[in-house]
Scaffold this active site. Structure first.
Site, PDB file in Angstrom:
ATOM      1  N   GLY A  84     -41.975 -16.973  21.950  1.00  0.00           N
ATOM      2  CA  GLY A  84     -41.909 -17.690  20.914  1.00  0.00           C
ATOM      3  C   GLY A  84     -42.030 -19.127  20.705  1.00  0.00           C
ATOM      4  O   GLY A  84     -41.987 -19.584  22.137  1.00  0.00           O
ATOM      5  N   GLU A 105     -37.558 -19.570  30.559  1.00  0.00           N
ATOM      6  CA  GLU A 105     -39.070 -19.464  29.819  1.00  0.00           C
ATOM      7  C   GLU A 105     -40.012 -20.281  30.392  1.00  0.00           C
ATOM      8  O   GLU A 105     -41.108 -19.862  30.807  1.00  0.00           O
ATOM      9  CB  GLU A 105     -38.822 -19.693  28.269  1.00  0.00           C
ATOM     10  CG  GLU A 105     -38.012 -18.798  27.574  1.00  0.00           C
ATOM     11  CD  GLU A 105     -37.754 -19.353  26.122  1.00  0.00           C
ATOM     12  OE1 GLU A 105     -37.560 -18.401  25.448  1.00  0.00           O
ATOM     13  OE2 GLU A 105     -37.734 -20.349  26.158  1.00  0.00           O
TER      14      GLU A 105
HETATM   15  C1  5RP Z   1     -35.650 -19.522  23.307  1.00  0.00           C
HETATM   16  C2  5RP Z   1     -36.953 -20.108  22.608  1.00  0.00           C
HETATM   17  C3  5RP Z   1     -37.506 -19.513  21.332  1.00  0.00           C
HETATM   18  O1  5RP Z   1     -38.770 -18.937  21.764  1.00  0.00           O
HETATM   19  C4  5RP Z   1     -37.666 -20.068  20.248  1.00  0.00           C
HETATM   20  O2  5RP Z   1     -36.282 -20.706  19.935  1.00  0.00           O
HETATM   21  C5  5RP Z   1     -37.918 -19.340  19.007  1.00  0.00           C
HETATM   22  O3  5RP Z   1     -37.064 -18.509  18.446  1.00  0.00           O
HETATM   23  P1  5RP Z   1     -37.397 -17.590  17.012  1.00  0.00           P
HETATM   24  O4  5RP Z   1     -38.528 -16.874  17.648  1.00  0.00           O
HETATM   25  O5  5RP Z   1     -36.099 -16.990  17.267  1.00  0.00           O
HETATM   26  O6  5RP Z   1     -37.636 -18.647  16.170  1.00  0.00           O
HETATM   27  O7  5RP Z   1     -37.376 -20.950  22.984  1.00  0.00           O
HETATM   28  O8  5RP Z   1     -35.412 -20.391  23.950  1.00  0.00           O
END
Ligand code: 5RP
Length: 225
Positions: A84, A105
């Site tokens: 995401g 990530e």
């Molecule tokens: C986690 C991230 C997530 O991908 C990002 O915060 C998006 O999160 P969500 O899908 O809950 O909106 O980078 O470190």
């Protein structure tokens, strides 16, 4: 259509790219969690993959779904990572780390042949920076780094959770940096990367290969040229 439904659509479109025999990087966050659920369902139906999770939370979810989970040192290649994002701009540059997992990530994405980013429509922005840029720092350096990050033009705060400092999977702290619109993400990324004590920042530049956005009118897809 709700944001949750948009996330679900994007996740479903991304999971179609997973084929038998692949090593798949599994992202973190609420959108990635929907994708992991869908991967789990496909594994139950016979899909044969190995997964490299980007956080302890994702690892636990994947294991619970019967997905074979391995560490980074157990694979020689990652075919595809799906994750995401908190923001994505027209150049497919990202701000990530809202869930505090951007260090792992970014490592997993950087080792992947392909990175697919999934999100709901509101994550698309003309300029990055409305979302506070997460910067992971070692605890020893946090106090010293606050004024240095402020000097770059950001309002800074150490991320809190349940009334105490939020700790990442690597036991570091996160300084959230409110820059407002970032005119030159590459310059900020380089400056942050060169700061001793900064472990990793949430700017992902030139990493996404395909962005899938769930919208009222279906999934919009943006590809690297
Ligand atoms: C986690 C991230 C997530 O991908 C990002 O915060 C998006 O999160 P969500 O899908 O809950 O909106 O980078 O470190």
């Amino acid at each position: 259509m709700t944001e949750d439904e948009q996330k679900q659509m994007a996740a479903a479109a991304a999971v179609e790219h997973i084929k038998d025999g692949m090593v798949v990087g599994l992202g973190t966050g609420s959108t990635a969690a929907k994708m992991v659920d869908l991967v789990g369902a496909r594994v139950k139906d016979g899909l044969d993959i190995i997964a490299v999770p980007t956080s302890e939370a994702t690892a636990e979810q994947a294991r619970g779904l019967g997905i074979k989970v391995v560490g980074l040192d157990e694979v020689s290649v990652i075919d595809l990572t799906i994750d995401g994002t908190d923001e994505v701009d027209p150049q497919m540059r990202l701000i990530k780390g809202g869930g505090g997992a951007h260090l792992r990530e970014k490592i997993v994405a950087s080792l992947s042949d392909t990175m697919i980013v999934i999100a709901e429509a509101k994550k698309m922005v003309n300029k990055l920076g409305a979302f506070k840029l997460p910067v992971e720092v070692i605890p020893f350096a946090a106090g010293a780094l606050l004024p240095k990050l402020e000097a770059l033009g950001a309002d800074v705060s150490i991320r809190q959770k349940d009334g105490t400092d939020f700790k990442t999977d690597e036991n570091n702290l996160i300084i959230d940096c409110a820059f407002g619109e970032i005119d030159d993400p590459e310059e900020i990324a380089l400056t942050l990367s060169l700061m001793p004590g900064v472990v990793e920042h949430g700017l992902f530049i030139d990493m996404a290969d395909l962005v899938l956005i769930g919208t009222e009118n279906g999934v919009k897809s943006f590809q690297k040229d």
